[in-house]
Design a protein around this motif. Structure first.
Motif, PDB file in Angstrom:
ATOM      1  N   GLY A  66       0.812  -1.213   0.000  1.00  0.00           N
ATOM      2  CA  GLY A  66       0.000   0.000   0.000  1.00  0.00           C
ATOM      3  C   GLY A  66       0.846   1.264   0.000  1.00  0.00           C
ATOM      4  O   GLY A  66       0.539   2.242  -0.700  1.00  0.00           O
ATOM      5  N   TYR A  67       1.933   1.275   0.786  1.00  0.00           N
ATOM      6  CA  TYR A  67       2.828   2.439   0.801  1.00  0.00           C
ATOM      7  C   TYR A  67       3.485   2.646  -0.565  1.00  0.00           C
ATOM      8  O   TYR A  67       3.657   3.788  -1.016  1.00  0.00           O
ATOM      9  CB  TYR A  67       3.906   2.261   1.881  1.00  0.00           C
ATOM     10  CG  TYR A  67       3.423   2.558   3.271  1.00  0.00           C
ATOM     11  CD1 TYR A  67       3.396   3.858   3.764  1.00  0.00           C
ATOM     12  CD2 TYR A  67       2.979   1.541   4.096  1.00  0.00           C
ATOM     13  CE1 TYR A  67       2.935   4.132   5.042  1.00  0.00           C
ATOM     14  CE2 TYR A  67       2.517   1.793   5.382  1.00  0.00           C
ATOM     15  CZ  TYR A  67       2.502   3.092   5.850  1.00  0.00           C
ATOM     16  OH  TYR A  67       2.041   3.362   7.109  1.00  0.00           O
ATOM     17  N   LEU A  68       3.858   1.559  -1.217  1.00  0.00           N
ATOM     18  CA  LEU A  68       4.473   1.677  -2.545  1.00  0.00           C
ATOM     19  C   LEU A  68       3.477   2.230  -3.563  1.00  0.00           C
ATOM     20  O   LEU A  68       3.829   3.074  -4.400  1.00  0.00           O
ATOM     21  CB  LEU A  68       5.001   0.313  -2.980  1.00  0.00           C
ATOM     22  CG  LEU A  68       6.173  -0.230  -2.144  1.00  0.00           C
ATOM     23  CD1 LEU A  68       6.416  -1.707  -2.443  1.00  0.00           C
ATOM     24  CD2 LEU A  68       7.431   0.571  -2.403  1.00  0.00           C
ATOM     25  N   ALA A  69       2.221   1.763  -3.497  1.00  0.00           N
ATOM     26  CA  ALA A  69       1.189   2.296  -4.394  1.00  0.00           C
ATOM     27  C   ALA A  69       0.917   3.772  -4.093  1.00  0.00           C
ATOM     28  O   ALA A  69       0.657   4.570  -5.009  1.00  0.00           O
ATOM     29  CB  ALA A  69      -0.090   1.479  -4.249  1.00  0.00           C
ATOM     30  N   PHE A  70       0.971   4.141  -2.829  1.00  0.00           N
ATOM     31  CA  PHE A  70       0.801   5.534  -2.419  1.00  0.00           C
ATOM     32  C   PHE A  70       1.861   6.427  -3.075  1.00  0.00           C
ATOM     33  O   PHE A  70       1.557   7.476  -3.653  1.00  0.00           O
ATOM     34  CB  PHE A  70       0.882   5.599  -0.885  1.00  0.00           C
ATOM     35  CG  PHE A  70       1.038   6.966  -0.291  1.00  0.00           C
ATOM     36  CD1 PHE A  70       0.208   8.010  -0.653  1.00  0.00           C
ATOM     37  CD2 PHE A  70       2.027   7.209   0.667  1.00  0.00           C
ATOM     38  CE1 PHE A  70       0.345   9.275  -0.083  1.00  0.00           C
ATOM     39  CE2 PHE A  70       2.166   8.458   1.241  1.00  0.00           C
ATOM     40  CZ  PHE A  70       1.333   9.501   0.861  1.00  0.00           C
ATOM     41  N   THR A  93       5.306  12.336  -8.231  1.00  0.00           N
ATOM     42  CA  THR A  93       6.330  13.375  -8.387  1.00  0.00           C
ATOM     43  C   THR A  93       7.719  12.745  -8.279  1.00  0.00           C
ATOM     44  O   THR A  93       7.873  11.640  -7.757  1.00  0.00           O
ATOM     45  CB  THR A  93       6.168  14.452  -7.308  1.00  0.00           C
ATOM     46  OG1 THR A  93       6.339  13.842  -6.013  1.00  0.00           O
ATOM     47  CG2 THR A  93       4.787  15.088  -7.383  1.00  0.00           C
ATOM     48  N   PRO A  94       8.765  13.435  -8.760  1.00  0.00           N
ATOM     49  CA  PRO A  94      10.127  12.887  -8.614  1.00  0.00           C
ATOM     50  C   PRO A  94      10.488  12.577  -7.167  1.00  0.00           C
ATOM     51  O   PRO A  94      11.137  11.562  -6.892  1.00  0.00           O
ATOM     52  CB  PRO A  94      11.010  13.997  -9.201  1.00  0.00           C
ATOM     53  CG  PRO A  94      10.130  14.694 -10.181  1.00  0.00           C
ATOM     54  CD  PRO A  94       8.752  14.666  -9.587  1.00  0.00           C
ATOM     55  N   GLU A  95      10.074  13.445  -6.235  1.00  0.00           N
ATOM     56  CA  GLU A  95      10.361  13.190  -4.819  1.00  0.00           C
ATOM     57  C   GLU A  95       9.646  11.939  -4.331  1.00  0.00           C
ATOM     58  O   GLU A  95      10.209  11.133  -3.573  1.00  0.00           O
ATOM     59  CB  GLU A  95       9.936  14.410  -3.986  1.00  0.00           C
ATOM     60  CG  GLU A  95      10.213  14.294  -2.500  1.00  0.00           C
ATOM     61  CD  GLU A  95      11.696  14.302  -2.169  1.00  0.00           C
ATOM     62  OE1 GLU A  95      12.053  13.810  -1.083  1.00  0.00           O
ATOM     63  OE2 GLU A  95      12.491  14.778  -3.002  1.00  0.00           O
ATOM     64  N   ALA A  96       8.408  11.747  -4.755  1.00  0.00           N
ATOM     65  CA  ALA A  96       7.655  10.559  -4.345  1.00  0.00           C
ATOM     66  C   ALA A  96       8.243   9.298  -4.956  1.00  0.00           C
ATOM     67  O   ALA A  96       8.318   8.255  -4.291  1.00  0.00           O
ATOM     68  CB  ALA A  96       6.187  10.711  -4.750  1.00  0.00           C
ATOM     69  N   LEU A  97       8.672   9.376  -6.218  1.00  0.00           N
ATOM     70  CA  LEU A  97       9.291   8.206  -6.844  1.00  0.00           C
ATOM     71  C   LEU A  97      10.608   7.866  -6.162  1.00  0.00           C
ATOM     72  O   LEU A  97      10.952   6.687  -6.006  1.00  0.00           O
ATOM     73  CB  LEU A  97       9.514   8.458  -8.333  1.00  0.00           C
ATOM     74  CG  LEU A  97       8.250   8.527  -9.195  1.00  0.00           C
ATOM     75  CD1 LEU A  97       8.615   8.856 -10.644  1.00  0.00           C
ATOM     76  CD2 LEU A  97       7.486   7.216  -9.143  1.00  0.00           C
ATOM     77  N   ARG A  98      11.355   8.887  -5.756  1.00  0.00           N
ATOM     78  CA  ARG A  98      12.600   8.633  -5.022  1.00  0.00           C
ATOM     79  C   ARG A  98      12.315   7.884  -3.725  1.00  0.00           C
ATOM     80  O   ARG A  98      12.973   6.881  -3.400  1.00  0.00           O
ATOM     81  CB  ARG A  98      13.302   9.951  -4.711  1.00  0.00           C
ATOM     82  CG  ARG A  98      14.627   9.769  -3.979  1.00  0.00           C
ATOM     83  CD  ARG A  98      15.254  11.101  -3.627  1.00  0.00           C
ATOM     84  NE  ARG A  98      14.578  11.727  -2.515  1.00  0.00           N
ATOM     85  CZ  ARG A  98      15.199  12.328  -1.490  1.00  0.00           C
ATOM     86  NH1 ARG A  98      16.524  12.368  -1.443  1.00  0.00           N
ATOM     87  NH2 ARG A  98      14.510  12.898  -0.522  1.00  0.00           N
ATOM     88  N   ALA A  99      11.307   8.319  -2.987  1.00  0.00           N
ATOM     89  CA  ALA A  99      10.952   7.650  -1.733  1.00  0.00           C
ATOM     90  C   ALA A  99      10.426   6.245  -1.989  1.00  0.00           C
ATOM     91  O   ALA A  99      10.697   5.319  -1.213  1.00  0.00           O
ATOM     92  CB  ALA A  99       9.914   8.483  -0.990  1.00  0.00           C
ATOM     93  N   THR A 100       9.689   6.062  -3.081  1.00  0.00           N
ATOM     94  CA  THR A 100       9.146   4.738  -3.415  1.00  0.00           C
ATOM     95  C   THR A 100      10.258   3.750  -3.722  1.00  0.00           C
ATOM     96  O   THR A 100      10.239   2.603  -3.257  1.00  0.00           O
ATOM     97  CB  THR A 100       8.190   4.849  -4.614  1.00  0.00           C
ATOM     98  OG1 THR A 100       7.144   5.768  -4.301  1.00  0.00           O
ATOM     99  CG2 THR A 100       7.584   3.503  -4.952  1.00  0.00           C
ATOM    100  N   VAL A 101      11.237   4.177  -4.512  1.00  0.00           N
ATOM    101  CA  VAL A 101      12.362   3.300  -4.859  1.00  0.00           C
ATOM    102  C   VAL A 101      13.148   2.941  -3.605  1.00  0.00           C
ATOM    103  O   VAL A 101      13.566   1.789  -3.418  1.00  0.00           O
ATOM    104  CB  VAL A 101      13.260   3.974  -5.913  1.00  0.00           C
ATOM    105  CG1 VAL A 101      14.528   3.162  -6.141  1.00  0.00           C
ATOM    106  CG2 VAL A 101      12.500   4.136  -7.223  1.00  0.00           C
TER     107      VAL A 101
END
Length: 535
Positions: free
Chosen positions: A321-325, A331-339
């Motif tokens: 769920g956090y990864l889907a969030f 955004t680039p910042e969100a993708l950085r946190a997801t990776v």
């Protein structure tokens, strides 16, 4: 492109490395089917997993400067032939999968389950690794379906190996759900080819960029989202997971939990950042909504359970769920946190399931209400506490750093867009962390704290079986110590995902792809020569 197709397109870096993590477990998995003595079988399993990890690390190093490595099978370049393609994201996932496979294989060897070993459990785990690596490194959509089938055929066998009643019941549910998702994926492949005329990821990205926002392409991408959401166990499509993983033997369940859901998340990342980034509003809204509900579902499910691996299975659902969030924010910042959170989720899940295996072996029960094991297993208790803090996202753990980055990205995007859906997802993320912390501290209090009942024996667990749990926990501790480099690397990956042109050029080359026209009747007549006149 007129005439013959060139074997290597201009600007493409052709390499054998993307094939190595796939062919290594495949070849050694087939070798493990041979009637070898157990020491040789163990050597084949552990050697295969170690070599796969070595090749995955070499692949990560080779893509470290932004190079996209391509293996063109049969010398046919993309999009005409089958290619394996590795950028930083694919190599990163390959390493995480190989690490999980090595630890799961190590624990499987220490379990010494001779019945399952006689039915080729070692070979099946290697073939499962083959499917996982193929999923991360394939360069086209149809071969992603093939990778899923290779992976799932091995997982079907591992899920029912042993033929216990619980295994057969949960394995049947697992098989039906995944067969349905696979059928939908075949349908999506057909629709994608019908709309865009190709299935190669880079060529799809090129074609969709040429079309721009298109309702038909968006509809196809939403169908793919449903398929990958089922593979990744997003609510409500992940109803099968909490019952299936606890029914498996510890080693198989550990690998399933750590990696298999992340294959679905990787597919979502690849499709919605590289292939179809033109019209993101609907997919991102769906991912935000599904992610918010999945986070809460996972946390509340963990609170409701009383068995080790049932509790942990719900935390796996919550982590997806956090990864889907993060993907939904986009955004680039969100993708950085997801990776970055991908590494946290894989490693902490790996460590927790190994800890659960040791705890169940020591207590002789799956129930967490055994009490008093802090006295007998203080190091295991410390490892569990570290992992619990990481899952809940408390400082100074790596989970806190990744979750903080996700929440900060969500708040920034909510302030920029005024989106109530993002605000709901942020609240869900914070609330889920608190509930998960309560669930895991209840496990600590129930299993490790208090005085152990004298009438209940403490079973001895060999060091060889405890060591994988300790070392996996050390990797989790390393996430907080190496948070800076991990976030820097994740930021680089996020920037690459935001520039699909880099991946397109790396796979297709710098020259434009031109599809030759189909032959006409005149061409056939010229090829065959003039027909003789009838006398």
């Amino acid at each position: 492109m007129s005439g013959e197709v060139t074997t290597i397109a201009a600007g493409v870096v052709n390499s054998w490395l993307p094939l190595a993590p796939i062919l290594t477990p495949l070849g050694l998995g087939l070798l493990a089917l041979a009637p070898l003595r157990r020491p040789l079988q163990v050597g084949v399993l552990l050697g295969g997993m170690a070599l796969t990890l070595l090749f995955a690390c070499l692949l990560l190093a080779a893509t470290g400067d932004g190079t996209v490595l391509v293996s063109a099978l049969g010398g046919w370049s993309a999009p005409f032939g089958i290619v394996m393609a590795a950028d930083r994201l694919a190599a990163y996932m390959s390493v995480l999968g190989a690490v999980s496979g090595l630890f799961a294989a190590w624990f499987m060897v220490t379990e010494q389950d001779r019945v399952r070993e006689r039915h080729h459990a070692f070979a099946l785990l290697l073939l499962l690794m083959t499917g996982v690596q193929l999923s991360f490194l394939t360069g086209d959509l149809f071969n992603l379906f093939v990778a899923f089938e290779v992976m799932l055929v091995a997982s079907y066998a591992l899920a029912v190996l042993g033929s216990g009643r619980e295994q057969l019941r949960e394995g049947f549910r697992y098989i039906v759900m995944n067969l349905t998702a696979s059928a939908l994926l075949v349908l999506a492949c057909g629709l994608t080819y019908g709309v865009l005329g190709t299935l190669n990821f880079a060529h799809l990205a090129q074609r969709s960029a040429e079309l721009g926002p298109n309702t038909t392409v968006t509809a196809v991408s939403v169908l793919l989202l449903i398929v990958f959401a089922a593979k990744g166990a997003l609510f409500p499509l992940g109803f099968w997971l909490p019952g299936t993983y606890p029914a498996l033997p510890t080693a198989s369940g550990t690998f399933f939990a750590a990696v298999l859901t992340k294959v679905g998340v990787y597919a979502l990342l690849r499709v919605f950042t590289t292939v179809f980034p033109q019209d993101p509003a609907l997919p991102q809204s769906l991912l935000l909504g599904l992610g918010a509900v999945t986070m809460l579902y996972g946390a509340l499910g963990a609170v409701s359970q009383r068995e080790w691996r049932r509790i942990l299975s719900f935390t796996v659902v919550g982590s997806v769920g956090y990864l889907a969030f993060g993907l939904g924010i986009g955004t680039p910042e969100a993708l950085r946190a997801t990776v970055a959170y991908l590494a946290v989720s894989v490693l902490v899940t790996l460590a927790l399931f190994l800890i659960a295996g040791v705890a169940e072996r020591a207590s002789g029960t799956r129930n967490v209400k055994a009490r008093g094991f802090l006295e007998f297993m203080p190091l295991l208790a410390a490892c569990f506490l570290l992992c619990a803090l990481t899952v809940a996202g408390l400082p100074p753990s790596g989970g806190f750093i990744a979750k903080f980055a996700l929440v900060r990205a969500g708040l920034a995007q909510a302030a920029a867009q005024g989106s109530p859906l993002i605000v709901v997802a942020v609240v869900s993320a914070l609330l889920s962390s608190l509930i998960t912390l309560y669930a895991l501290l209840s496990v600590w209090r129930g299993f490790f704290w208090g005085k152990h009942p004298r009438e209940e024996p403490v079973r001895r667990v060999p060091l060889a079986q405890r060591l994988p749990a300790y070392l996996a926990s050390a990797l989790v501790a390393g996430l907080s110590l190496g948070a800076g480099p991990l976030l820097a690397f994740s930021g680089t990956v996020a920037r690459e995902l935001g520039e699909p042109g880099r991946y397109i050029r790396g796979v297709l080359g710098t020259a434009p792809v031109v599809i030759p026209p189909p032959p006409t009747g005149d061409d056939v007549q010229k090829k065959d020569g003039p027909k003789e006149e009838k006398k």
